[in-house]
Design a protein around this motif. Structure first.
Motif, PDB file in Angstrom:
ATOM      1  N   ALA A 273       0.778  -1.334   0.077  1.00 53.08           N
ATOM      2  CA  ALA A 273      -0.010   0.023   0.047  1.00 53.08           C
ATOM      3  C   ALA A 273       0.870   1.136   0.198  1.00 53.08           C
ATOM      4  N   ALA A 274       2.017   1.254   0.793  1.00 56.97           N
ATOM      5  CA  ALA A 274       2.979   2.498   0.805  1.00 56.97           C
ATOM      6  C   ALA A 274       3.368   2.658  -0.546  1.00 56.97           C
ATOM      7  N   ALA A 275       3.769   1.546  -1.332  1.00 55.95           N
ATOM      8  CA  ALA A 275       4.320   1.667  -2.753  1.00 55.95           C
ATOM      9  C   ALA A 275       3.332   2.432  -3.617  1.00 55.95           C
TER      10      ALA A 275
ATOM     11  N   VAL B 204      -6.392   2.789  -4.714  1.00 49.01           N
ATOM     12  CA  VAL B 204      -6.210   1.421  -4.441  1.00 49.01           C
ATOM     13  C   VAL B 204      -5.671   1.449  -2.920  1.00 49.01           C
ATOM     14  N   SER B 205      -4.643   2.203  -2.730  1.00 49.42           N
ATOM     15  CA  SER B 205      -3.916   2.479  -1.596  1.00 49.42           C
ATOM     16  C   SER B 205      -4.793   2.821  -0.438  1.00 49.42           C
ATOM     17  N   ALA B 206      -5.711   3.697  -0.751  1.00 51.51           N
ATOM     18  CA  ALA B 206      -6.446   4.053   0.436  1.00 51.51           C
ATOM     19  C   ALA B 206      -7.516   3.051   0.625  1.00 51.51           C
ATOM     20  N   GLU B 207      -7.914   2.154  -0.183  1.00 53.33           N
ATOM     21  CA  GLU B 207      -8.939   1.029   0.004  1.00 53.33           C
ATOM     22  C   GLU B 207      -8.127  -0.012   0.769  1.00 53.33           C
ATOM     23  N   LEU B 208      -7.055   0.012   1.006  1.00 52.89           N
ATOM     24  CA  LEU B 208      -6.309  -0.749   1.812  1.00 52.89           C
ATOM     25  C   LEU B 208      -5.833  -0.116   3.083  1.00 52.89           C
ATOM     26  N   GLY B 209      -6.426   0.973   3.234  1.00 54.35           N
ATOM     27  CA  GLY B 209      -6.447   1.689   4.504  1.00 54.35           C
ATOM     28  C   GLY B 209      -5.058   2.370   4.953  1.00 54.35           C
ATOM     29  N   TYR B 210      -4.209   2.813   3.852  1.00 56.56           N
ATOM     30  CA  TYR B 210      -3.138   3.320   4.001  1.00 56.56           C
ATOM     31  C   TYR B 210      -3.376   4.803   4.322  1.00 56.56           C
ATOM     32  N   LEU B 211      -3.120   5.414   5.565  1.00 56.83           N
ATOM     33  CA  LEU B 211      -3.609   6.953   6.096  1.00 56.83           C
ATOM     34  C   LEU B 211      -3.089   7.852   4.855  1.00 56.83           C
TER      35      LEU B 211
ATOM     36  N   GLN C  30     -11.456  10.563   7.582  1.00 59.81           N
ATOM     37  CA  GLN C  30     -11.468   8.849   7.779  1.00 59.81           C
ATOM     38  C   GLN C  30      -9.862   9.066   8.207  1.00 59.81           C
ATOM     39  N   ALA C  31      -9.273   9.764   7.524  1.00 60.69           N
ATOM     40  CA  ALA C  31      -7.509   9.699   8.099  1.00 60.69           C
ATOM     41  C   ALA C  31      -7.522  10.338   9.581  1.00 60.69           C
ATOM     42  N   ALA C  32      -8.045  11.596   9.648  1.00 57.02           N
ATOM     43  CA  ALA C  32      -7.980  12.181  11.004  1.00 57.02           C
ATOM     44  C   ALA C  32      -8.322  11.444  12.001  1.00 57.02           C
TER      45      ALA C  32
ATOM     46  N   ALA D  34      -1.789  13.005  11.462  1.00 55.93           N
ATOM     47  CA  ALA D  34      -1.666  14.326  11.582  1.00 55.93           C
ATOM     48  C   ALA D  34      -1.951  15.177  10.521  1.00 55.93           C
ATOM     49  N   PRO D  35      -1.303  14.669   9.260  1.00 50.03           N
ATOM     50  CA  PRO D  35      -1.661  15.730   8.122  1.00 50.03           C
ATOM     51  C   PRO D  35      -3.114  15.791   7.722  1.00 50.03           C
ATOM     52  N   ALA D  36      -3.623  14.699   7.891  1.00 53.41           N
ATOM     53  CA  ALA D  36      -5.054  14.865   7.557  1.00 53.41           C
ATOM     54  C   ALA D  36      -5.940  15.557   8.480  1.00 53.41           C
TER      55      ALA D  36
END
Length: 335
Positions: free
Chosen positions: A142-144, A171-178, A207-209, A214-216
């Motif tokens: 997900a990070a990649a 697709v990264s967000a769907e894996l929960g990567y903040l 969702q991320a906040a 922190a950035p979110a």
């Protein structure tokens, strides 16, 4: 043995118990199991079930890596990059990440991509960075995926494409990567690769906040402060800025300081404002450095001091702050 240790380590079907997990990993490790050796290294690294000890962590990672275990090789790379249990060396980190990446380890592939992206231990090479981010993303990292999206967004090492960036962020967000949730919110906020939609941006930021990213939290604070996608609410803006600021986010610290300075959502408090601005300035955030200069110039929350004002204006200018450069220009013209 390893299955039993993993169950205790992860709490699968049994009560989670780091100390017992260590004992079972140790038994498997003595039989030469590289996964167990790697996991013991991680327990020492994190101080889980044993006293934290980076040197012992590194030693166990080495036992595992010597058998070709890619996750351990990646972990050694991280130890070198961070200077944990060994003298910090980006070149050594790069070497170990490459060994693991060439075996197909997606975490190592992403880490290797980051080294090329930032020019750590090697010359910066965006094309090579994209290559490794893509290999890791195709393995489901997900990070990649998020990093590849960023490269597409910025056109670094690849043809710029907001549509491709949006695809990888999603697709990264769907894996929960903040970070991807936050980036996806930004794409909706700015209308990059998709029609601008502030309400949708707020949903992704939130969702991320709510997961303490922190950035979110800072981004969500901005939306409340500006009334974008939500009803304008200075109190909510202050609340989200504070959450991010307390985690050390310099942008949030600056914004929170400015809220105290202007009395937005809080009672005006120049002294409190200056405390938050200084925390951001100490992280080399130029707008905060400039604002501290303004505070000393005008005596806001501190006694007016022209020398200190110029010190902070110079600091901000060194980092390219245009407002600070304008402050200094008349002096250089007269000099």
């Amino acid at each position: 043995l390893l299955d039993r240790a993993d169950a205790l380590d992860l709490g699968r079907g049994v009560e989670q118990d780091d100390r017992m997990a260590y004992r079972w990993y140790r038994r498997a490790a003595k039989l030469g199991d590289p996964s167990a050796q790697n996991n013991i290294g991680w327990l020492y690294q994190e101080g889980r079930g044993v006293e934290q000890d980076d040197e012992r962590a590194l030693r166990w990672y080495m036992f595992s890596a010597d058998q070709g275990h890619a996750p351990a090789q990646n972990n050694i790379g991280w130890m070198y990059q961070e200077g944990r249990g060994v003298e910090r060396s980006d070149a050594e980190a790069l070497r170990w990440y490459r060994r693991a990446a060439e075996q197909g380890d997606p975490t190592a592939q992403n880490n290797l991509g980051h080294m090329y992206q930032e020019g750590l231990g090697t010359e910066r090479d965006d094309v090579e960075a994209v290559h490794w981010f893509r290999r890791a993303a195709e393995h489901g990292d997900a990070a990649a995926m998020h990093n590849l999206g960023f490269m597409c967004q910025e056109g670094r090492g690849i043809e710029p494409s907001d549509a491709e960036a949006l695809k990888w962020y999603r697709v990264s967000a769907e894996l929960g990567y903040l970070p991807a949730l936050n980036s996806l919110g930004w794409m909706y906020q700015e209308g990059r690769g998709i029609e601008r939609n502030d309400e949708e941006a707020v949903q992704w930021y939130r969702q991320a906040a709510e997961e303490e990213y922190a950035p979110a939290q800072t981004s969500l604070g901005n939306m409340f402060r500006e009334g974008r996608g939500v009803e304008r609410d200075e109190l909510a803006a202050v609340e989200w800025y504070r959450k991010a600021a307390e985690q050390g986010d310099p942008i949030a610290q600056h914004h929170l300081g400015m809220m105290y300075l202007a009395g937005e959502g809080v009672d005006p408090d120049p002294a409190e404002a200056l405390q938050w601005l200084r925390r951001a300035a100490d992280q080399d955030y130029p707008p905060a450095q400039f604002q501290i200069g303004e505070a000393y110039e005008k005596g806001l929350g501190v006694e007016a001091d022209a020398k200190k004002a110029m010190f902070w204006f110079n600091k901000a200018a060194e980092f390219g702050d245009e407002a600070a450069e304008k402050k200094l220009r008349p002096l250089s013209d007269n000099g």
